[in-house]
Design a protein around this motif. Structure first.
Motif, PDB file in Angstrom:
ATOM      1  N   ARG A  20      39.054  42.372  45.209  1.00 17.98           N
ATOM      2  CA  ARG A  20      39.786  41.558  44.318  1.00 17.98           C
ATOM      3  C   ARG A  20      39.275  40.201  44.199  1.00 17.98           C
ATOM      4  O   ARG A  20      39.134  39.383  45.217  1.00 17.98           O
ATOM      5  N   LEU A  22      39.673  36.510  41.886  1.00 18.23           N
ATOM      6  CA  LEU A  22      40.879  35.592  41.359  1.00 18.23           C
ATOM      7  C   LEU A  22      39.887  34.455  40.825  1.00 18.23           C
ATOM      8  O   LEU A  22      39.225  33.712  41.349  1.00 18.23           O
ATOM      9  N   ALA A  56      40.429  44.289  34.719  1.00 18.25           N
ATOM     10  CA  ALA A  56      40.534  42.888  34.791  1.00 18.25           C
ATOM     11  C   ALA A  56      41.917  42.506  33.868  1.00 18.25           C
ATOM     12  O   ALA A  56      42.518  43.172  33.205  1.00 18.25           O
ATOM     13  N   ARG A  71      45.723  32.817  35.232  1.00 18.92           N
ATOM     14  CA  ARG A  71      45.180  33.551  36.256  1.00 18.92           C
ATOM     15  C   ARG A  71      44.581  34.854  35.738  1.00 18.92           C
ATOM     16  O   ARG A  71      45.132  35.612  35.088  1.00 18.92           O
ATOM     17  N   THR A  73      42.517  38.064  36.983  1.00 12.94           N
ATOM     18  CA  THR A  73      42.325  39.052  38.442  1.00 12.94           C
ATOM     19  C   THR A  73      41.253  40.048  37.906  1.00 12.94           C
ATOM     20  O   THR A  73      41.443  40.645  36.883  1.00 12.94           O
ATOM     21  N   TRP A  75      38.193  43.159  39.798  1.00 17.66           N
ATOM     22  CA  TRP A  75      37.954  43.857  40.835  1.00 17.66           C
ATOM     23  C   TRP A  75      36.276  44.138  40.659  1.00 17.66           C
ATOM     24  O   TRP A  75      35.663  44.365  39.689  1.00 17.66           O
ATOM     25  N   SER A  86      32.129  35.364  40.421  1.00 19.14           N
ATOM     26  CA  SER A  86      32.969  34.374  40.128  1.00 19.14           C
ATOM     27  C   SER A  86      32.199  33.064  39.451  1.00 19.14           C
ATOM     28  O   SER A  86      32.594  32.703  38.415  1.00 19.14           O
TER      29      SER A  86
END
Length: 105
Positions: A20, A22, A56, A71, A73, A75, A86
């Motif tokens: 995961r 973030l 997502a 936020r 999130t 995978w 990222s």
């Protein structure tokens, strides 16, 4: 409790190697929150390394006087690529918003 023990469930842990990710974003309050949520999820879904399942998910973290915090999130299948994914997401979001309108963390 009986339902918990007899129902079929899906798990995204155990033998899966998924990871995961973030990403936090702060966006000026002049952009509607629903639009920002949609954009965040759209950009994440467009990245080839981001899995479609589980999907997502963008959420609102906090409303401020002039900005709103979000936020995102997501995978991915390869747990070792978190930094690269990222970074690619941040670049995509940077180009999807005006640079003055978004701060990424």
């Amino acid at each position: 409790n009986q339902t918990f023990f007899t129902s079929t469930t899906a798990t995204f842990t155990g033998s899966d190697r998924m990871r995961r990710g973030l990403l936090m974003a702060t966006v000026v309050s002049t952009i509607a929150p629903a639009e920002v949520l949609a954009r965040l999820e759209e950009v994440a879904t467009a990245q080839k390394e981001v899995l479609l399942q589980p999907a997502a998910k963008a959420t609102i973290e906090q409303f401020g006087a002039t900005t709103t915090s979000y936020r995102l999130t997501f995978w991915m299948a390869d747990p070792l690529s978190i930094r690269e994914v990222s970074s690619e997401l941040k670049l995509a979001l940077w180009s999807h918003f005006n640079p003055e309108d978004i701060s990424l963390g």
